[in-house]
Motif scaffolding. Structure first.
Motif, PDB file in Angstrom:
ATOM      1  N   LYS A  18       0.813  -1.216   0.000  1.00 26.65           N
ATOM      2  CA  LYS A  18       0.000   0.000   0.000  1.00 26.65           C
ATOM      3  C   LYS A  18       0.843   1.260   0.000  1.00 26.65           C
ATOM      4  O   LYS A  18       0.423   2.301  -0.528  1.00 26.65           O
ATOM      5  N   ILE A  19       2.024   1.185   0.623  1.00 30.87           N
ATOM      6  CA  ILE A  19       2.899   2.361   0.673  1.00 30.87           C
ATOM      7  C   ILE A  19       4.082   2.205  -0.295  1.00 30.87           C
ATOM      8  O   ILE A  19       5.069   2.922  -0.207  1.00 30.87           O
ATOM      9  N   ARG A  20       3.967   1.213  -1.196  1.00 28.80           N
ATOM     10  CA  ARG A  20       4.960   0.966  -2.248  1.00 28.80           C
ATOM     11  C   ARG A  20       6.354   0.698  -1.677  1.00 28.80           C
ATOM     12  O   ARG A  20       7.367   1.154  -2.223  1.00 28.80           O
ATOM     13  N   LEU A  21       6.380  -0.029  -0.575  1.00 29.06           N
ATOM     14  CA  LEU A  21       7.645  -0.415   0.049  1.00 29.06           C
ATOM     15  C   LEU A  21       7.996  -1.829  -0.405  1.00 29.06           C
ATOM     16  O   LEU A  21       7.269  -2.783  -0.105  1.00 29.06           O
ATOM     17  N   ARG A  22       9.082  -1.967  -1.138  1.00 34.84           N
ATOM     18  CA  ARG A  22       9.477  -3.273  -1.675  1.00 34.84           C
ATOM     19  C   ARG A  22      10.744  -3.820  -1.036  1.00 34.84           C
ATOM     20  O   ARG A  22      11.033  -5.003  -1.142  1.00 34.84           O
ATOM     21  N   GLU A  23      11.510  -2.942  -0.375  1.00 29.74           N
ATOM     22  CA  GLU A  23      12.789  -3.364   0.200  1.00 29.74           C
ATOM     23  C   GLU A  23      12.600  -3.766   1.657  1.00 29.74           C
ATOM     24  O   GLU A  23      12.680  -2.937   2.558  1.00 29.74           O
ATOM     25  N   TYR A  24      12.308  -5.025   1.891  1.00 23.89           N
ATOM     26  CA  TYR A  24      12.176  -5.544   3.245  1.00 23.89           C
ATOM     27  C   TYR A  24      12.728  -6.961   3.297  1.00 23.89           C
ATOM     28  O   TYR A  24      12.820  -7.649   2.276  1.00 23.89           O
ATOM     29  N   GLU A  25      13.106  -7.381   4.483  1.00 29.09           N
ATOM     30  CA  GLU A  25      13.615  -8.736   4.694  1.00 29.09           C
ATOM     31  C   GLU A  25      12.588  -9.526   5.489  1.00 29.09           C
ATOM     32  O   GLU A  25      12.061  -9.052   6.498  1.00 29.09           O
ATOM     33  N   GLU A  26      12.290 -10.722   5.008  1.00 28.20           N
ATOM     34  CA  GLU A  26      11.361 -11.606   5.704  1.00 28.20           C
ATOM     35  C   GLU A  26      12.112 -12.831   6.222  1.00 28.20           C
ATOM     36  O   GLU A  26      12.821 -13.496   5.469  1.00 28.20           O
ATOM     37  N   ARG A  27      11.945 -13.121   7.502  1.00 27.30           N
ATOM     38  CA  ARG A  27      12.591 -14.285   8.126  1.00 27.30           C
ATOM     39  C   ARG A  27      11.520 -15.185   8.721  1.00 27.30           C
ATOM     40  O   ARG A  27      10.709 -14.752   9.523  1.00 27.30           O
ATOM     41  N   GLY A  28      11.552 -16.449   8.349  1.00 24.99           N
ATOM     42  CA  GLY A  28      10.589 -17.397   8.894  1.00 24.99           C
ATOM     43  C   GLY A  28       9.662 -17.914   7.809  1.00 24.99           C
ATOM     44  O   GLY A  28       9.902 -17.703   6.617  1.00 24.99           O
ATOM     45  N   PRO A  29       8.609 -18.642   8.221  1.00 24.75           N
ATOM     46  CA  PRO A  29       8.148 -18.810   9.599  1.00 24.75           C
ATOM     47  C   PRO A  29       8.970 -19.841  10.377  1.00 24.75           C
ATOM     48  O   PRO A  29       9.543 -20.756   9.795  1.00 24.75           O
ATOM     49  N   LYS A  30       8.996 -19.664  11.690  1.00 28.40           N
ATOM     50  CA  LYS A  30       9.645 -20.606  12.583  1.00 28.40           C
ATOM     51  C   LYS A  30       8.778 -20.792  13.825  1.00 28.40           C
ATOM     52  O   LYS A  30       7.928 -19.955  14.136  1.00 28.40           O
ATOM     53  N   THR A  31       8.989 -21.904  14.510  1.00 27.82           N
ATOM     54  CA  THR A  31       8.242 -22.177  15.732  1.00 27.82           C
ATOM     55  C   THR A  31       8.899 -21.470  16.907  1.00 27.82           C
ATOM     56  O   THR A  31      10.112 -21.551  17.081  1.00 27.82           O
ATOM     57  N   VAL A  32       8.096 -20.762  17.696  1.00 34.04           N
ATOM     58  CA  VAL A  32       8.608 -20.057  18.870  1.00 34.04           C
ATOM     59  C   VAL A  32       7.766 -20.462  20.078  1.00 34.04           C
ATOM     60  O   VAL A  32       6.601 -20.854  19.951  1.00 34.04           O
ATOM     61  N   ILE A  33       8.363 -20.365  21.250  1.00 33.25           N
ATOM     62  CA  ILE A  33       7.684 -20.720  22.487  1.00 33.25           C
ATOM     63  C   ILE A  33       7.288 -19.465  23.248  1.00 33.25           C
ATOM     64  O   ILE A  33       8.051 -18.497  23.313  1.00 33.25           O
ATOM     65  N   ALA A  34       6.067 -19.469  23.773  1.00 34.51           N
ATOM     66  CA  ALA A  34       5.565 -18.350  24.571  1.00 34.51           C
ATOM     67  C   ALA A  34       4.854 -18.936  25.779  1.00 34.51           C
ATOM     68  O   ALA A  34       3.699 -19.353  25.694  1.00 34.51           O
ATOM     69  N   GLY A  35       5.564 -19.012  26.896  1.00 32.83           N
ATOM     70  CA  GLY A  35       5.004 -19.641  28.084  1.00 32.83           C
ATOM     71  C   GLY A  35       4.822 -21.126  27.858  1.00 32.83           C
ATOM     72  O   GLY A  35       5.758 -21.840  27.493  1.00 32.83           O
ATOM     73  N   ASN A  36       3.581 -21.605  28.003  1.00 34.90           N
ATOM     74  CA  ASN A  36       3.306 -23.020  27.775  1.00 34.90           C
ATOM     75  C   ASN A  36       2.677 -23.270  26.413  1.00 34.90           C
ATOM     76  O   ASN A  36       2.083 -24.313  26.174  1.00 34.90           O
ATOM     77  N   LEU A  37       2.814 -22.289  25.499  1.00 30.75           N
ATOM     78  CA  LEU A  37       2.262 -22.415  24.157  1.00 30.75           C
ATOM     79  C   LEU A  37       3.337 -22.243  23.096  1.00 30.75           C
ATOM     80  O   LEU A  37       4.358 -21.596  23.324  1.00 30.75           O
ATOM     81  N   LEU A  38       3.069 -22.814  21.934  1.00 26.82           N
ATOM     82  CA  LEU A  38       3.917 -22.635  20.760  1.00 26.82           C
ATOM     83  C   LEU A  38       3.141 -21.862  19.698  1.00 26.82           C
ATOM     84  O   LEU A  38       1.922 -22.017  19.575  1.00 26.82           O
ATOM     85  N   HIS A  39       3.872 -21.035  18.932  1.00 29.25           N
ATOM     86  CA  HIS A  39       3.272 -20.300  17.829  1.00 29.25           C
ATOM     87  C   HIS A  39       4.203 -20.356  16.621  1.00 29.25           C
ATOM     88  O   HIS A  39       5.397 -20.672  16.746  1.00 29.25           O
ATOM     89  N   LEU A  40       3.659 -20.017  15.452  1.00 28.96           N
ATOM     90  CA  LEU A  40       4.462 -19.817  14.246  1.00 28.96           C
ATOM     91  C   LEU A  40       4.696 -18.322  14.068  1.00 28.96           C
ATOM     92  O   LEU A  40       3.767 -17.518  14.209  1.00 28.96           O
TER      93      LEU A  40
END
Length: 399
Positions: free
Chosen positions: A257-279
């Protein structure tokens, strides 16, 4: 840390008790937080009697702490705590008495602090309707129906849960225990006469600017952390993978939407948050290289509320939430965090949070609903999310 010249060393809990008692006795506002993987607590005390509302222009705000509810503000402003006093509390070792501690009331106990906290946190009354399991399941089923009809892509219904507070809260001990138990979370405690008292441990950053670097994340998909090495045991279903991909695509569409094309994307990876996991996927932009120094404020306006707490398309999902939820989300699924402190601003989605009142803690949680959702499993997911904070507020050992 202690030194040969110090008169006395104190514990983190003693120092926090002094902070809370000072703020509550004077009717001030404060924010206490611990950033993910940090070894220190940070504190802001705002001595204004009324909380400020300021425009969401991050590069123009003074040092302080931003608080924004889930619902969009028609005036495009946020609640703002100004850093009239800024303190750092190391989480390791002991602490020297400093000027602040010496002027505070050091005789305060957890019981006296709890009494003041409850008095100044507002009455529960009839302000908040309680979500029933039946109403939540029906909301999920209706969301699935609309998704299958092509009217929605995803929606995130939420619910609340009441916990009666039967014993005085040892709020300092609870905060320190949250820091120890959830090292990767944004542990936070906020108190103001206007917005009440909130405590949480959020796993999700909304935006961060540090120097010329901007970053955000796509966090979605939830499962229970199991075993001695839960990251290795994680197995994601197609529903969870697609749910996280939707959030990533939402961020990329904001860049477009703001015509931004220069970005770096890392992932997805599994991460832990307390007793839960997320992507999780991370997105990083060099604001200097892209010539976009206002990117933080621009993306904040585009991202909130994200598809991770609202749904897609956003307007349709917001309409669904407004039509079906019987309670006000208030600060839940809004955003909070420090701005312009140490050349850095970090705003987090206000998840895994609870509001403390005179008699109850009100817990909040949501679940991402897609075409493949199972209503009963979505309810179980919200139960797990509520427990992340709830178990600390009712643990007799901590309190």
């Amino acid at each position: 840390m202690s030194s040969a010249t110090s008169e006395k060393v104190i514990t983190q809990e003693q120092y926090l008790n002094a902070v809370f008692n000072y703020v509550l006795e004077h009717g001030f506002s404060l924010a206490v937080w611990r950033k993910p993987k940090s070894d220190q607590l940070e504190v802001i005390i705002d001595t204004n009697k009324d909380i400020k509302k300021l425009p969401l222009q991050l590069d123009k705000l003074p040092p302080g702490f931003v608080i924004h509810p889930f619902a969009d503000q028609s005036d495009k402003k946020c609640y703002f705590l100004e850093a009239h006093t800024y303190l750092k509390i190391p989480l390791d070792g002991t602490i020297d008495e400093d000027g602040f501690f010496k002027k505070a009331n050091k005789s305060a106990t957890k019981e006296s602090i709890d009494k003041l906290l409850r008095e100044r946190s507002g009455k529960t009354g009839n302000q908040i309707d309680i979500s029933s399991q039946t109403s939540f399941l029906n909301e999920v089923k209706e969301g699935i129906r609309l998704i299958k009809n092509g009217e929605l892509i995803k929606v995130v219904p939420a619910r609340n849960k009441y916990l009666q507070l039967k014993v005085p809260l040892n709020i300092s001990g609870i905060i320190l225990s949250l820091c120890s138990s959830y090292p990767n979370a944004f542990v936070n405690f906020i108190h103001s006469a206007h917005i009440g008292t909130w405590i949480g441990a959020s796993p999700e950053i909304l935006i961060k600017t540090e120097g010329s670097t901007f970053s955000t994340m796509a966090l979605a998909g939830t499962q229970k952390a199991i075993g001695a090495n839960p990251l290795k045991n994680a197995a994601w279903t197609q529903k969870e993978i697609e749910e996280q991909a939707l959030v990533s695509r939402y961020i990329v569409n904001c860049f477009k939407k703001i015509r931004l094309r220069e970005y770096e994307e890392r992932g997805p990876k599994t991460v832990i948050a307390g007793n839960l996991l997320h992507l999780r996927s991370d997105f990083i932009v060099d604001m200097e290289a892209t010539g976009f120094p206002q990117l933080g404020s621009v993306m904040l306006d585009l991202l909130h509320p994200t598809s991770a707490v609202c749904g897609m398309p956003r307007d349709k999902a917001l309409e669904f939430i407004s039509d079906h939820e019987t309670f006000d989300r208030s600060l839940y699924a809004g955003f909070i965090g420090p701005v312009n402190i140490g050349n850095e601003s970090s705003l987090y989605v206000n998840l895994r949070t609870a509001r403390i009142t005179d008699q109850y803690a009100i817990l909040y949680a949501g679940a991402g609903v897609t075409e493949d959702s199972d209503p009963e499993k979505e309810w179980e997911e919200t139960e797990m999310k509520c427990d992340i904070i709830g178990k600390f507020l009712t643990d007799p050992i901590l309190n």
